[in-house]
Every structure is written in C-alpha cells, then in structure tokens.
Design a protein around this motif. Structure first.
Motif, PDB file in Angstrom:
ATOM      1  N   LEU A  66       0.869  -1.170   0.000  1.00 50.86           N
ATOM      2  CA  LEU A  66       0.000   0.000   0.000  1.00 50.86           C
ATOM      3  C   LEU A  66       0.907   1.221   0.000  1.00 50.86           C
ATOM      4  CD1 LEU A  66      -2.759   1.471   0.470  1.00 50.86           C
ATOM      5  CD2 LEU A  66      -2.325   1.163   2.927  1.00 50.86           C
ATOM      6  N   THR A  67       0.841   2.023  -1.055  1.00 49.49           N
ATOM      7  CA  THR A  67       1.636   3.249  -1.074  1.00 49.49           C
ATOM      8  C   THR A  67       0.780   4.398  -0.563  1.00 49.49           C
ATOM      9  OG1 THR A  67       1.050   3.663  -3.380  1.00 49.49           O
ATOM     10  CG2 THR A  67       3.095   2.475  -2.991  1.00 49.49           C
ATOM     11  N   GLY A  68       1.461   5.424  -0.044  1.00 52.46           N
ATOM     12  CA  GLY A  68       0.741   6.565   0.495  1.00 52.46           C
ATOM     13  C   GLY A  68       0.290   6.356   1.925  1.00 52.46           C
ATOM     14  N   ALA A  69       0.976   5.484   2.655  1.00 52.40           N
ATOM     15  CA  ALA A  69       0.649   5.230   4.062  1.00 52.40           C
ATOM     16  C   ALA A  69       1.912   4.828   4.814  1.00 52.40           C
ATOM     17  CB  ALA A  69      -0.403   4.132   4.187  1.00 52.40           C
ATOM     18  N   VAL A  70       1.892   5.081   6.111  1.00 57.30           N
ATOM     19  CA  VAL A  70       2.961   4.634   7.003  1.00 57.30           C
ATOM     20  C   VAL A  70       2.328   3.781   8.090  1.00 57.30           C
ATOM     21  CG1 VAL A  70       4.503   6.584   6.560  1.00 57.30           C
ATOM     22  CG2 VAL A  70       2.816   6.738   8.410  1.00 57.30           C
ATOM     23  N   LEU A  71       3.159   3.062   8.818  1.00 56.33           N
ATOM     24  CA  LEU A  71       2.680   2.161   9.858  1.00 56.33           C
ATOM     25  C   LEU A  71       3.159   2.649  11.220  1.00 56.33           C
ATOM     26  CD1 LEU A  71       1.032  -0.397   9.375  1.00 56.33           C
ATOM     27  CD2 LEU A  71       3.127  -1.709   9.542  1.00 56.33           C
ATOM     28  N   TYR A  72       2.225   2.670  12.179  1.00 52.15           N
ATOM     29  CA  TYR A  72       2.558   3.013  13.565  1.00 52.15           C
ATOM     30  C   TYR A  72       2.335   1.794  14.436  1.00 52.15           C
ATOM     31  CZ  TYR A  72       2.811   8.071  12.795  1.00 52.15           C
ATOM     32  OH  TYR A  72       3.170   9.330  12.378  1.00 52.15           O
ATOM     33  N   ASP A  73       3.189   1.656  15.432  1.00 56.61           N
ATOM     34  CA  ASP A  73       3.077   0.578  16.406  1.00 56.61           C
ATOM     35  C   ASP A  73       1.928   0.895  17.355  1.00 56.61           C
ATOM     36  OD1 ASP A  73       3.767  -1.778  17.606  1.00 56.61           O
ATOM     37  OD2 ASP A  73       5.601  -1.031  18.525  1.00 56.61           O
ATOM     38  N   GLY A  74       1.071  -0.074  17.578  1.00 54.76           N
ATOM     39  CA  GLY A  74      -0.031   0.084  18.519  1.00 54.76           C
ATOM     40  C   GLY A  74       0.148  -0.879  19.680  1.00 54.76           C
ATOM     41  N   PRO A  75      -0.857  -1.009  20.516  1.00 53.66           N
ATOM     42  CA  PRO A  75      -0.773  -1.919  21.669  1.00 53.66           C
ATOM     43  C   PRO A  75      -0.985  -3.378  21.252  1.00 53.66           C
ATOM     44  CG  PRO A  75      -2.884  -0.801  21.654  1.00 53.66           C
ATOM     45  CD  PRO A  75      -2.105  -0.249  20.497  1.00 53.66           C
ATOM     46  N   GLY A  76      -0.002  -3.935  20.563  1.00 49.77           N
ATOM     47  CA  GLY A  76      -0.090  -5.320  20.106  1.00 49.77           C
ATOM     48  C   GLY A  76      -0.559  -5.458  18.674  1.00 49.77           C
TER      49      GLY A  76
ATOM     50  N   LEU B 184       5.763  -7.405  10.234  1.00 51.99           N
ATOM     51  CA  LEU B 184       6.443  -8.667  10.527  1.00 51.99           C
ATOM     52  C   LEU B 184       7.943  -8.490  10.710  1.00 51.99           C
ATOM     53  CD1 LEU B 184       4.593 -11.125   8.112  1.00 51.99           C
ATOM     54  CD2 LEU B 184       4.035 -10.511  10.478  1.00 51.99           C
ATOM     55  N   ALA B 185       8.521  -7.454  10.122  1.00 46.83           N
ATOM     56  CA  ALA B 185       9.965  -7.220  10.211  1.00 46.83           C
ATOM     57  C   ALA B 185      10.350  -6.408  11.436  1.00 46.83           C
ATOM     58  CB  ALA B 185      10.446  -6.518   8.944  1.00 46.83           C
ATOM     59  N   ARG B 186       9.394  -5.957  12.226  1.00 48.90           N
ATOM     60  CA  ARG B 186       9.676  -5.084  13.355  1.00 48.90           C
ATOM     61  C   ARG B 186      10.395  -5.792  14.499  1.00 48.90           C
ATOM     62  NH1 ARG B 186       5.484  -7.683  14.612  1.00 48.90           N
ATOM     63  NH2 ARG B 186       4.541  -7.787  16.672  1.00 48.90           N
ATOM     64  N   ARG B 187      10.308  -7.091  14.559  1.00 50.03           N
ATOM     65  CA  ARG B 187      10.864  -7.874  15.683  1.00 50.03           C
ATOM     66  C   ARG B 187      12.359  -7.835  15.751  1.00 50.03           C
ATOM     67  NH1 ARG B 187       6.757 -12.044  13.659  1.00 50.03           N
ATOM     68  NH2 ARG B 187       4.940 -11.417  14.808  1.00 50.03           N
TER      69      ARG B 187
ATOM     70  N   LEU C 247       6.682   5.104  14.796  1.00 51.31           N
ATOM     71  CA  LEU C 247       6.630   4.543  13.443  1.00 51.31           C
ATOM     72  C   LEU C 247       7.255   3.158  13.404  1.00 51.31           C
ATOM     73  CD1 LEU C 247       7.590   7.535  11.135  1.00 51.31           C
ATOM     74  CD2 LEU C 247       5.469   6.229  11.060  1.00 51.31           C
ATOM     75  N   VAL C 248       6.702   2.287  12.588  1.00 48.16           N
ATOM     76  CA  VAL C 248       7.306   0.986  12.307  1.00 48.16           C
ATOM     77  C   VAL C 248       8.208   1.222  11.090  1.00 48.16           C
ATOM     78  CG1 VAL C 248       6.902  -1.387  11.564  1.00 48.16           C
ATOM     79  CG2 VAL C 248       5.346  -0.303  13.212  1.00 48.16           C
ATOM     80  N   GLU C 249       9.500   1.230  11.321  1.00 44.06           N
ATOM     81  CA  GLU C 249      10.459   1.504  10.251  1.00 44.06           C
ATOM     82  C   GLU C 249      10.302   0.502   9.126  1.00 44.06           C
ATOM     83  OE1 GLU C 249      12.361   4.187  10.017  1.00 44.06           O
ATOM     84  OE2 GLU C 249      11.559   4.837  11.955  1.00 44.06           O
ATOM     85  N   GLY C 250      10.298   0.999   7.898  1.00 41.75           N
ATOM     86  CA  GLY C 250      10.167   0.146   6.730  1.00 41.75           C
ATOM     87  C   GLY C 250       8.734  -0.249   6.403  1.00 41.75           C
ATOM     88  N   GLY C 251       7.779   0.060   7.299  1.00 41.90           N
ATOM     89  CA  GLY C 251       6.373  -0.215   7.023  1.00 41.90           C
ATOM     90  C   GLY C 251       5.979  -1.672   6.999  1.00 41.90           C
ATOM     91  N   ASP C 252       6.785  -2.544   7.622  1.00 44.06           N
ATOM     92  CA  ASP C 252       6.484  -3.983   7.618  1.00 44.06           C
ATOM     93  C   ASP C 252       6.356  -4.477   9.056  1.00 44.06           C
ATOM     94  OD1 ASP C 252       6.365  -6.761   7.356  1.00 44.06           O
ATOM     95  OD2 ASP C 252       7.901  -6.810   5.794  1.00 44.06           O
TER      96      ASP C 252
END
Length: 145
Positions: A43-53, A142-145, A135-140
């Motif tokens: 999905l382009t035009g969006a970023v990902l933020y870490d939430g509570p789980g 599953l890769a945040r771990r 922010l979840v770097e890289g927008g993935d």
C-alpha cells in the motif's frame, strides 16, 4: 450482486498488514480456510505506527506499507467483513472508531494494482499517533521484531 445501498466495490479483497497476516494470531482466527487467495502486496501513500499489540496504517504521502492482499472464498464475504469490522472496532459513521474501512489501490508483484478494503487509523487515532506514536520503520509489521 450490488444493491442500491451497496457500493459496486463492496466485495473487494482485503489488504491486511498486521495481526491478520499469515503467521499472526488473527490470521488463524479469522482468515484460515476462508480465503481463495493471499498474495504479497504493498500500500503506497501510508505509514505504519506501532499500537498496543497491533499496528495502525496512517495515510501519508511517500510511505509504503507491506502486507497481503486477501480474497475471500465465494459465499464467505458478508460474514467475514462483519467479523473484521468488529475486530477492527469499525462501525460506519461512528466517531469512536479505532479504524476506518476504506477502498484503496494496492500493488501486488504478480497482478499489479488492485482495489482493496484497507483498515486505516480513524481520524482521532491519527492525531494521537502523529503527536506521540512510534513509526514501524520500513512499514512492515512482521519485520519489526
């Protein structure tokens, strides 16, 4: 088949980017055995933020979010969308929503662009995330771990 109260794009596939992705807890609870296809997408035009789980996608130019394009099996869409709306705490028009379900273009490696339902952070959540979210770097997710 569409009715006058149902938009013609109502039976779109879903773009999932967090706990509904394969290998994550909600994939097994909500999607296992109910999908026709699942394929990597962006999905382009969006970023990902870490939430509570779980994560929140926030629409923002220049961002990219990794996920899967999930197509429901025939006959399962109505029940699946109702269950996903409950999971994502989305009720059309409710100002207390955590997410909004919106139709957005996503891109798959094999099939190219496709219109899909995406749960993005609701406006009241977006304001909080932009003020003090992570922010979840890289927008993935599953890769945040």
């Amino acid at each position: 088949m569409s009715t006058p109260t149902t938009p013609p794009h109502s039976r779109l596939p879903f773009f999932v980017y967090g706990t509904l992705r394969p290998g994550e807890v909600n994939h097994d609870l909500f999607l296992r055995g109910r999908t026709l296809r699942e394929e990597p997408a962006r999905l382009t035009g969006a970023v990902l933020y870490d939430g509570p789980g779980y994560p929140y996608a926030v629409e923002e130019p220049g961002g990219v979010v990794a996920g899967e394009l999930v197509t429901a099996r025939p006959g399962t869409f109505a029940r699946l969308v109702a269950e996903l709306d409950r999971l994502e705490e989305y009720t059309p028009g409710d100002p207390r929503n955590l997410y909004e379900r919106v139709a957005r273009e996503v891109t798959t490696a094999d099939a190219g662009p496709a219109l899909a339902w995406v749960y993005v952070a609701a406006p009241r959540v977006v304001a909080r995330l932009r003020a003090r979210g992570r922010l979840v770097e890289g927008g993935d997710w599953l890769a945040r771990r």
